[in-house]
Design an enzyme around this catalytic site. Structure first.
Site, PDB file in Angstrom:
ATOM      1  CE  LYS A   1      -4.362  -1.457   2.067  1.00  7.38           C
ATOM      2  NZ  LYS A   1      -5.364  -1.164   3.098  1.00  7.38           N
TER       3      LYS A   1
ATOM      4  CG  ASN B   1      -7.735   1.365  -0.918  1.00 10.33           C
ATOM      5  OD1 ASN B   1      -7.843   2.464  -1.449  1.00 10.33           O
ATOM      6  ND2 ASN B   1      -8.776   0.691  -0.468  1.00 10.33           N
TER       7      ASN B   1
ATOM      8  CG  ASP C   1      -8.382   1.133   3.137  1.00 10.55           C
ATOM      9  OD1 ASP C   1      -9.157   0.293   2.645  1.00 10.55           O
ATOM     10  OD2 ASP C   1      -7.145   1.009   3.129  1.00 10.55           O
TER      11      ASP C   1
ATOM     12  N   GLY D   1      -6.557   2.942  18.683  1.00 13.83           N
ATOM     13  CA  GLY D   1      -5.542   2.433  17.762  1.00 13.83           C
ATOM     14  C   GLY D   1      -4.992   3.554  16.914  1.00 13.83           C
ATOM     15  CB  ALA D   2      -2.286   5.352  16.582  1.00 17.34           C
TER      16      ALA D   2
ATOM     17  CB  ALA E   1      -7.036   0.425   9.793  1.00 16.03           C
TER      18      ALA E   1
ATOM     19  CB  ILE F   1     -12.161  -1.844  11.359  1.00 13.20           C
ATOM     20  CG1 ILE F   1     -10.776  -1.939  11.985  1.00 13.20           C
ATOM     21  CG2 ILE F   1     -12.714  -0.435  11.461  1.00 13.20           C
ATOM     22  CD1 ILE F   1      -9.727  -1.199  11.158  1.00 13.20           C
TER      23      ILE F   1
HETATM   24  P1  NAP Z   1      -1.351  -1.809  12.250  1.00 11.81           P
HETATM   25  O1  NAP Z   1      -0.941  -0.687  11.375  1.00 11.81           O
HETATM   26  O2  NAP Z   1      -0.356  -2.877  12.546  1.00 11.81           O
HETATM   27  O3  NAP Z   1      -1.863  -1.172  13.648  1.00 11.81           O
HETATM   28  C1  NAP Z   1      -2.190  -2.018  14.734  1.00 11.81           C
HETATM   29  C2  NAP Z   1      -2.803  -1.208  15.877  1.00 11.81           C
HETATM   30  O4  NAP Z   1      -3.233  -2.149  16.878  1.00 11.81           O
HETATM   31  C3  NAP Z   1      -1.836  -0.257  16.576  1.00 11.81           C
HETATM   32  O5  NAP Z   1      -2.550   0.840  17.085  1.00 11.81           O
HETATM   33  C4  NAP Z   1      -1.325  -1.123  17.738  1.00 11.81           C
HETATM   34  O6  NAP Z   1      -0.886  -0.388  18.867  1.00 11.81           O
HETATM   35  C5  NAP Z   1      -2.581  -1.862  18.116  1.00 11.81           C
HETATM   36  N1  NAP Z   1      -2.306  -3.123  18.810  1.00 11.81           N
HETATM   37  C6  NAP Z   1      -1.859  -4.275  18.247  1.00 11.81           C
HETATM   38  N2  NAP Z   1      -1.734  -5.234  19.200  1.00 11.81           N
HETATM   39  C7  NAP Z   1      -2.108  -4.654  20.378  1.00 11.81           C
HETATM   40  C8  NAP Z   1      -2.216  -5.123  21.710  1.00 11.81           C
HETATM   41  N3  NAP Z   1      -1.910  -6.386  22.042  1.00 11.81           N
HETATM   42  N4  NAP Z   1      -2.654  -4.270  22.662  1.00 11.81           N
HETATM   43  C9  NAP Z   1      -2.995  -2.996  22.342  1.00 11.81           C
HETATM   44  N5  NAP Z   1      -2.928  -2.482  21.089  1.00 11.81           N
HETATM   45  C10 NAP Z   1      -2.485  -3.307  20.111  1.00 11.81           C
HETATM   46  O7  NAP Z   1      -2.643  -2.570  11.665  1.00 11.81           O
HETATM   47  P2  NAP Z   1      -3.784  -1.989  10.712  1.00 11.81           P
HETATM   48  O8  NAP Z   1      -3.419  -2.228   9.306  1.00 11.81           O
HETATM   49  O9  NAP Z   1      -4.133  -0.621  11.157  1.00 11.81           O
HETATM   50  O10 NAP Z   1      -4.996  -3.032  11.025  1.00 11.81           O
HETATM   51  C11 NAP Z   1      -5.577  -3.064  12.306  1.00 11.81           C
HETATM   52  C12 NAP Z   1      -6.774  -4.002  12.314  1.00 11.81           C
HETATM   53  O11 NAP Z   1      -7.740  -3.555  11.383  1.00 11.81           O
HETATM   54  C13 NAP Z   1      -6.473  -5.445  11.906  1.00 11.81           C
HETATM   55  O12 NAP Z   1      -7.227  -6.301  12.747  1.00 11.81           O
HETATM   56  C14 NAP Z   1      -6.959  -5.540  10.488  1.00 11.81           C
HETATM   57  O13 NAP Z   1      -7.379  -6.843  10.131  1.00 11.81           O
HETATM   58  C15 NAP Z   1      -8.175  -4.614  10.543  1.00 11.81           C
HETATM   59  N6  NAP Z   1      -8.504  -3.999   9.250  1.00 11.81           N
HETATM   60  C16 NAP Z   1      -9.772  -4.156   8.790  1.00 11.81           C
HETATM   61  C17 NAP Z   1     -10.139  -3.584   7.589  1.00 11.81           C
HETATM   62  C18 NAP Z   1     -11.535  -3.775   7.071  1.00 11.81           C
HETATM   63  O14 NAP Z   1     -11.765  -3.581   5.867  1.00 11.81           O
HETATM   64  N7  NAP Z   1     -12.502  -4.101   7.908  1.00 11.81           N
HETATM   65  C19 NAP Z   1      -9.212  -2.846   6.855  1.00 11.81           C
HETATM   66  C20 NAP Z   1      -7.918  -2.673   7.367  1.00 11.81           C
HETATM   67  C21 NAP Z   1      -7.576  -3.266   8.573  1.00 11.81           C
HETATM   68  P3  NAP Z   1       0.662   0.099  18.988  1.00 11.81           P
HETATM   69  O15 NAP Z   1       0.778   1.319  18.129  1.00 11.81           O
HETATM   70  O16 NAP Z   1       0.833   0.394  20.422  1.00 11.81           O
HETATM   71  O17 NAP Z   1       1.507  -1.039  18.502  1.00 11.81           O
END
Ligand code: NAP
Length: 276
Positions: free
Chosen positions: A66, A87, A102, A127-128, A131, A219
């Site tokens: 991406k 995307n 997105d 979350g940060a 997504a 999400i």
């Molecule tokens: P990412 O960039 O890796 O971000 C992950 C986020 O989750 C960060 O804020 C991280 O906090 C937090 N996190 C992870 N493990 C944690 C824990 N054990 N305790 C507390 N916070 C935690 O991932 P992303 O791409 O944004 O995706 C996040 C989620 O969204 C995934 O589950 C993905 O499948 C889902 N998603 C869904 C869609 C949809 O179309 N529905 C689209 C995109 C993503 P830190 O910053 O502290 O590490």
């Protein structure tokens, strides 16, 4: 003549996009086809050259491409630039134009649960990551000025608040701070992976102080109802799972490629069918 669309990612085997888009092409009588392509990171440029050479009309980009795709494109839409990821790509007579659907896809689905005008609502994003960034930037660009971000790593939430040039009342807070003032929010969105299969017993933030009628959006779509959403529903929240965001981003891409508005309900049914 039928057109070809695609998805570039690695891996792409479990993607629900091909079935969702192909079903909608058929429903609307379009002789188009959508195909997933598994492209390893070092092959991305070659794949994009191939797309141009073959005249593929448009494509989606998923993990891990991406961000890297951006240097292969001829033009990038302002919001995608702000989000820092693309995307969706439209092949406009040989020029590749990048978008990010997105965030706006999520907001479109959120409106079904929270109403058309979100601008007066107080919103918390938990979350940060990638997504969260797309959702935050789109919400702010669509006129929402009160969108706070709570994250395990506070610095990432602070960086995200600073990612927009728009003036907002938004602030970065810790998860504990957010738990203490949860009743101040009208809409709470989980964008972390906490609660996703196989860790289905975890929740990203306590809902102790949740007020009934709050809109809770997760999400995550695997499981379809996370433990967090289940608790929220029991406490009187209006809940929305991650299928809405997936369908929303796909629907906006579909519109950019075909100029036609897809049937969101039908797309949702097709995705839920694949998930189950
Ligand atoms: P990412 O960039 O890796 O971000 C992950 C986020 O989750 C960060 O804020 C991280 O906090 C937090 N996190 C992870 N493990 C944690 C824990 N054990 N305790 C507390 N916070 C935690 O991932 P992303 O791409 O944004 O995706 C996040 C989620 O969204 C995934 O589950 C993905 O499948 C889902 N998603 C869904 C869609 C949809 O179309 N529905 C689209 C995109 C993503 P830190 O910053 O502290 O590490």
């Amino acid at each position: 003549m039928g057109k070809l669309f695609g998805l570039l990612g690695h891996p792409v085997g479990h993607s629900m996009s091909p079935v969702m888009h192909n079903d909608m092409f058929t429903l609307l009588g379009l002789n188009h086809h959508y195909q997933a392509f598994d492209v390893e990171p070092d092959k991305l440029k070659t794949a994009v050259d191939g797309i141009k050479a073959l005249g593929i009309s448009g494509f989606n980009i998923t993990i891990p491409h991406k961000v890297d795709i951006m240097e292969q494109l001829d033009h990038i839409d302002d919001e995608a630039k702000e989000i820092g990821a693309v995307n969706t790509v439209v092949n406009d007579k040989g020029k590749l134009i990048g978008y990010n659907t997105d965030g706006r896809g999520f907001v479109t689905s959120l409106k079904q649960a929270a109403g058309e005008d979100l601008s007066k609502q107080s919103i918390l994003i938990v979350g940060a990551g990638g997504a969260a960034r797309a959702i935050f930037i789109s919400l702010v660009n669509m006129g929402n000025t009160k969108v706070d971000i709570a994250n395990r790593t506070l610095e990432k939430a602070e960086q995200l608040i600073q990612a927009t040039t728009k003036v907002t009342k938004s602030k970065a807070i810790t998860i504990i701070e957010a738990e203490k003032c949860l009743d101040q929010y009208d809409i709470i969105i989980n964008t972390t992976s906490v609660g996703m299969s196989p860790n289905i017993d975890q929740i990203p933030i306590s809902l102790e102080l949740l007020k009934p009628g709050t809109v809770l959006a997760d999400i995550i779509y695997n499981p379809l109802e996370t433990k967090w959403l289940r608790i929220g529903k029991e406490k009187g929240a209006i809940t929305q799972n991650g299928v809405g965001m997936f369908v929303g981003q796909g629907a906006l891409a579909f519109e950019k490629w075909t100029g036609q508005t897809p049937d969101l309900k039908r797309m949702e049914q097709v995705v839920i069918q694949q998930l189950s």
